[in-house]
Design an enzyme around this catalytic site. Structure first.
Site, PDB file in Angstrom:
ATOM      1  N   LYS A   5      21.183  47.196   6.416  1.00 29.97           N
ATOM      2  CA  LYS A   5      21.442  45.861   5.866  1.00 29.97           C
ATOM      3  C   LYS A   5      20.220  44.956   6.023  1.00 29.97           C
ATOM      4  CE  LYS A   5      23.793  42.745   8.439  1.00 29.97           C
ATOM      5  NZ  LYS A   5      23.154  41.431   8.648  1.00 29.97           N
ATOM      6  N   ASN A   6      19.677  44.913   7.232  1.00 36.32           N
ATOM      7  CA  ASN A   6      18.619  43.937   7.498  1.00 36.32           C
ATOM      8  C   ASN A   6      17.262  44.332   6.921  1.00 36.32           C
ATOM      9  OD1 ASN A   6      20.508  42.343   8.651  1.00 36.32           O
ATOM     10  ND2 ASN A   6      19.948  42.793  10.771  1.00 36.32           N
TER      11      ASN A   6
ATOM     12  N   ARG B 142      23.170  33.467   5.798  1.00 39.75           N
ATOM     13  CA  ARG B 142      21.923  32.799   6.170  1.00 39.75           C
ATOM     14  C   ARG B 142      20.682  33.497   5.631  1.00 39.75           C
ATOM     15  NH1 ARG B 142      22.216  29.425  10.154  1.00 39.75           N
ATOM     16  NH2 ARG B 142      20.046  29.896  10.587  1.00 39.75           N
TER      17      ARG B 142
ATOM     18  N   CYS C 128      25.703  28.609  12.874  1.00 40.18           N
ATOM     19  CA  CYS C 128      26.564  29.764  12.625  1.00 40.18           C
ATOM     20  C   CYS C 128      27.213  30.182  13.927  1.00 40.18           C
ATOM     21  CB  CYS C 128      25.788  30.894  11.946  1.00 40.18           C
ATOM     22  SG  CYS C 128      25.194  32.167  13.002  1.00 40.18           S
TER      23      CYS C 128
ATOM     24  N   ARG D  10      20.594  28.674  15.182  1.00 42.96           N
ATOM     25  CA  ARG D  10      19.724  29.383  14.251  1.00 42.96           C
ATOM     26  C   ARG D  10      18.956  28.488  13.269  1.00 42.96           C
ATOM     27  NH1 ARG D  10      22.921  34.638  12.241  1.00 42.96           N
ATOM     28  NH2 ARG D  10      20.823  35.425  11.930  1.00 42.96           N
ATOM     29  N   PRO D  11      18.075  27.643  13.784  1.00 39.51           N
ATOM     30  CA  PRO D  11      17.273  26.813  12.875  1.00 39.51           C
ATOM     31  C   PRO D  11      16.262  27.650  12.085  1.00 39.51           C
ATOM     32  CG  PRO D  11      16.527  26.521  15.143  1.00 39.51           C
ATOM     33  CD  PRO D  11      17.738  27.422  15.197  1.00 39.51           C
TER      34      PRO D  11
ATOM     35  N   ASP E  15      13.116  26.271  11.368  1.00 41.41           N
ATOM     36  CA  ASP E  15      11.895  25.465  11.483  1.00 41.41           C
ATOM     37  C   ASP E  15      10.612  26.304  11.419  1.00 41.41           C
ATOM     38  OD1 ASP E  15      13.062  26.360  14.006  1.00 41.41           O
ATOM     39  OD2 ASP E  15      11.321  25.447  14.959  1.00 41.41           O
ATOM     40  N   GLN E  16      10.669  27.531  11.901  1.00 44.58           N
ATOM     41  CA  GLN E  16       9.449  28.357  11.898  1.00 44.58           C
ATOM     42  C   GLN E  16       9.095  28.824  10.484  1.00 44.58           C
ATOM     43  OE1 GLN E  16       7.637  28.705  14.796  1.00 44.58           O
ATOM     44  NE2 GLN E  16       9.212  27.264  15.500  1.00 44.58           N
TER      45      GLN E  16
ATOM     46  N   ASP F 202      21.790  42.902  18.282  1.00 47.96           N
ATOM     47  CA  ASP F 202      22.819  43.390  17.355  1.00 47.96           C
ATOM     48  C   ASP F 202      23.624  44.561  17.923  1.00 47.96           C
ATOM     49  OD1 ASP F 202      22.080  41.468  15.578  1.00 47.96           O
ATOM     50  OD2 ASP F 202      20.905  42.786  14.281  1.00 47.96           O
TER      51      ASP F 202
ATOM     52  N   ILE G 175      18.638  36.286  22.948  1.00 53.57           N
ATOM     53  CA  ILE G 175      18.194  35.912  21.591  1.00 53.57           C
ATOM     54  C   ILE G 175      19.051  34.786  21.005  1.00 53.57           C
ATOM     55  CG2 ILE G 175      17.712  36.754  19.236  1.00 53.57           C
ATOM     56  CD1 ILE G 175      15.938  38.127  21.305  1.00 53.57           C
TER      57      ILE G 175
ATOM     58  N   ARG H 180      30.812  42.641   5.857  1.00 51.10           N
ATOM     59  CA  ARG H 180      29.502  42.068   5.518  1.00 51.10           C
ATOM     60  C   ARG H 180      28.387  43.037   5.857  1.00 51.10           C
ATOM     61  NH1 ARG H 180      28.301  36.178   7.526  1.00 51.10           N
ATOM     62  NH2 ARG H 180      26.368  36.978   6.684  1.00 51.10           N
TER      63      ARG H 180
HETATM   64  N1  EPU Z   1      14.676  30.790  15.606  1.00 52.84           N
HETATM   65  C1  EPU Z   1      14.292  29.475  15.613  1.00 52.84           C
HETATM   66  N2  EPU Z   1      13.627  28.971  14.519  1.00 52.84           N
HETATM   67  C2  EPU Z   1      13.350  29.728  13.431  1.00 52.84           C
HETATM   68  C3  EPU Z   1      13.755  31.074  13.419  1.00 52.84           C
HETATM   69  C4  EPU Z   1      14.420  31.576  14.527  1.00 52.84           C
HETATM   70  O1  EPU Z   1      14.535  28.755  16.594  1.00 52.84           O
HETATM   71  O2  EPU Z   1      12.767  29.199  12.481  1.00 52.84           O
HETATM   72  C5  EPU Z   1      15.385  31.359  16.761  1.00 52.84           C
HETATM   73  C6  EPU Z   1      16.812  31.742  16.420  1.00 52.84           C
HETATM   74  O3  EPU Z   1      17.696  30.650  16.517  1.00 52.84           O
HETATM   75  C7  EPU Z   1      17.103  32.825  17.435  1.00 52.84           C
HETATM   76  C8  EPU Z   1      15.738  33.510  17.586  1.00 52.84           C
HETATM   77  O4  EPU Z   1      14.781  32.581  17.116  1.00 52.84           O
HETATM   78  O5  EPU Z   1      17.490  32.252  18.666  1.00 52.84           O
HETATM   79  C9  EPU Z   1      15.572  34.820  16.820  1.00 52.84           C
HETATM   80  O6  EPU Z   1      16.064  34.644  15.511  1.00 52.84           O
HETATM   81  P1  EPU Z   1      15.532  35.460  14.248  1.00 52.84           P
HETATM   82  O7  EPU Z   1      14.886  34.502  13.323  1.00 52.84           O
HETATM   83  O8  EPU Z   1      14.739  36.632  14.702  1.00 52.84           O
HETATM   84  O9  EPU Z   1      16.892  35.955  13.626  1.00 52.84           O
HETATM   85  P2  EPU Z   1      17.176  36.088  12.080  1.00 52.84           P
HETATM   86  O10 EPU Z   1      15.924  36.493  11.398  1.00 52.84           O
HETATM   87  O11 EPU Z   1      17.925  34.925  11.591  1.00 52.84           O
HETATM   88  C10 EPU Z   1      17.690  38.659  12.097  1.00 52.84           C
HETATM   89  C11 EPU Z   1      18.855  39.536  11.710  1.00 52.84           C
HETATM   90  C12 EPU Z   1      19.978  39.340  12.700  1.00 52.84           C
HETATM   91  C13 EPU Z   1      19.460  39.713  14.094  1.00 52.84           C
HETATM   92  C14 EPU Z   1      18.232  38.867  14.444  1.00 52.84           C
HETATM   93  C15 EPU Z   1      17.599  39.242  15.761  1.00 52.84           C
HETATM   94  C16 EPU Z   1      18.600  39.689   9.322  1.00 52.84           C
HETATM   95  C17 EPU Z   1      19.118  39.353   7.971  1.00 52.84           C
HETATM   96  N3  EPU Z   1      19.272  39.185  10.355  1.00 52.84           N
HETATM   97  O12 EPU Z   1      18.185  37.329  12.061  1.00 52.84           O
HETATM   98  O13 EPU Z   1      21.035  40.215  12.324  1.00 52.84           O
HETATM   99  O14 EPU Z   1      20.470  39.496  15.053  1.00 52.84           O
HETATM  100  O15 EPU Z   1      17.238  39.013  13.407  1.00 52.84           O
HETATM  101  O16 EPU Z   1      17.213  40.569  15.773  1.00 52.84           O
HETATM  102  O17 EPU Z   1      17.630  40.424   9.452  1.00 52.84           O
HETATM  103  C18 EPU Z   1      23.235  41.027  12.264  1.00 52.84           C
HETATM  104  O18 EPU Z   1      22.828  41.937  11.520  1.00 52.84           O
HETATM  105  O19 EPU Z   1      24.386  41.020  12.778  1.00 52.84           O
HETATM  106  C19 EPU Z   1      22.355  39.901  12.560  1.00 52.84           C
HETATM  107  C20 EPU Z   1      22.785  38.731  13.028  1.00 52.84           C
END
Ligand code: EPU
Length: 416
Positions: free
Chosen positions: A22-23, A92, A116, A121-122, A124-125, A304, A326, A396
């Site tokens: 999926k990811n 998201r 969520c 899960r902001p 901002d980055q 995950d 995380i 999902r």
């Molecule tokens: N974060 C920020 N700011 C940002 C981006 C991230 O503060 O701009 C924080 C997040 O809030 C979190 C941490 O950084 O605390 C890591 O978040 P990340 O951005 O890596 O997560 P993501 O990209 O939103 C993906 C997967 C998730 C998986 C995470 C961590 C996808 C579509 N989703 O989410 O998958 O848990 O990486 O490995 O790739 C799932 O499949 O169940 C799932 C939630």
């Protein structure tokens, strides 16, 4: 709303074919926006999240042709540069259209994803990185509105490691002028799969698989063919299932070279695994041994898989400690597992699990995707019947999980 009815205590035996990840599929489908050529993708999993992203992509004007697990995309007639709230709020990962649209068309308007269930899960980055590439970004009416003449390469170091953040910036940088260096980049195999696809489309990327990606922008990308990697989280979820129930299963269409520490932890539990070129045979007899772990970015223990391992720990022959680093709110399965007779106490971001002799079936509620999977595992290990409500979360991210599990002996049915 569909529910699952699980009668526990059945040993698992037989073969399961693992679906595409999926990811990896979600960002890869969004890469279709980067080119006017055809992107021919295979091993695309049949998931609700994939349907959602295809719906979003189709409404931008991207032409989508689907034949089961094969999807062809053509981006020669994009008409809309917007991802509306109605779709983004349900998934998201929709934020992944921001980088590609902006890089190719100089503009994108994407709804800000809200909070969520598992954390705030902001994004901002993502925004900070695109601004470093020269985008002019305003946030108004709940939308991120990004504009640029042409993105310009830059050195970007994200404050934390972010998977979709890395993917968004990587896609944007492929079409920027000059060199972009992404430091502190996520190294998840799904990021690597996207990078490999981008290279097949003509992108120039070095450092793939490391935390420093160096991208030389090109004027345009072309079409390509790509098979999505298989889902390591789905595979590890089934390995946890057999660790909890006992049995002997063979996972097919899975790789063995991209797993993280989760496999070592499964061995600690007592699971015996034999690796083939694209398969894993897993055998389990006796009670699982407890395992303690802390979730971290790849190649550390994946967040995950936290809930699914916790399900195994609930019936282990001792106590364990699980720390989630995380996401700030990813323990919602704890209360549900305790309803099945588990003994888990949380203290901040740590859960203390005392293995019990048996779980007993009860009605429970799925709260998010991986929590749902963990409840299926706990229910299969429990005595009696468990009804799991709100399993739309499961659909999902898992391709017909109940069908795959009943084929190997689980007593699990979907109640419409
Ligand atoms: N974060 C920020 N700011 C940002 C981006 C991230 O503060 O701009 C924080 C997040 O809030 C979190 C941490 O950084 O605390 C890591 O978040 P990340 O951005 O890596 O997560 P993501 O990209 O939103 C993906 C997967 C998730 C998986 C995470 C961590 C996808 C579509 N989703 O989410 O998958 O848990 O990486 O490995 O790739 C799932 O499949 O169940 C799932 C939630």
């Amino acid at each position: 709303m569909d529910k699952l009815q699980v009668v526990g205590g059945k040993r698992l035996e037989g073969e399961i074919v693992i679906s595409g990840a999926k990811n990896a599929a979600l960002p890869i489908l969004c890469a279709g926006l980067l080119t006017s050529g055809d992107l021919e993708l295979s091993n695309v999993p049949r998931l609700h999240d994939v349907k959602t992203i295809l719906k979003l992509l189709a409404q931008t004007g991207l032409k989508v042709t689907q034949d089961d697990e094969k999807v062809t995309l053509n981006g020669s007639a994009i008409t809309t540069l917007e991802a509306p709230y109605e779709l983004v709020k349900t998934m998201r990962a929709s934020i992944l259209v921001l980088g590609p649209l902006l890089a190719r068309f100089g503009e994108a308007k994407v709804s800000l994803p809200g909070g969520c269930a598992i954390g705030s899960r902001p994004v901002d980055q993502h925004i900070k990185g695109l601004q470093a590439l020269g985008a002019d970004i305003t946030i108004e009416g709940g939308y991120i509105h990004a504009k640029c003449k042409k993105l310009k390469g830059a050195r970007i170091r994200t404050d934390m490691i972010t998977v979709t953040g890395t993917e968004n910036l990587l896609m944007a940088a492929t079409l920027a002028d000059g060199e972009t260096v992404l430091e502190n980049a996520a190294r998840e195999p799904e990021v690597t799969d996207l990078a490999n696809l981008l290279v097949a489309m003509g992108a120039r990327i070095e450092g793939i698989g490391t935390d420093r990606l160096v991208i030389q922008g090109v004027a345009e990308l072309h079409g390509a063919r790509h098979a999505v990697i298989s889902d390591r989280i789905e595979a590890a979820t089934f390995l946890c299932a057999v660790a909890a129930t006992g049995g002997d299963i063979l996972l097919r269409n899975t790789r063995t070279d991209y797993f993280d520490v989760a496999l070592d932890k499964l061995r600690e539990i007592g699971l015996v695994m034999t690796m083939g070129p694209e398969s894993i045979r897993a055998q389990m007899g006796g009670r699982p041994k407890p395992v303690s772990f802390r979730t971290t970015e790849y190649p550390g223990f994946p967040t995950d898989m936290q809930a699914q391992f916790m399900a195994v720990d609930t019936i282990a022959s001792g106590s364990s400690r699980i720390t989630e680093t995380i996401f700030e709110n990813r323990f919602m399965h704890v209360q549900e597992m305790n309803r099945l007779g588990a003994s888990i106490q949380t203290e901040g971001n740590t859960a203390h699990v005392k293995g019990v002799d048996r779980l007993v079936g009860a009605p429970v509620m799925a709260t998010d995707l991986r929590a749902s999977a963990s409840l299926v595992i706990a229910a299969m290990a429990a005595q009696g019947t468990t009804i799991i409500d709100r399993i739309y979360h499961l659909d999902r991210g898992y391709d017909r999980m109940e069908v795959k599990l009943s084929a190997v002996g689980a007593d699990i049915v979907r109640i419409k």
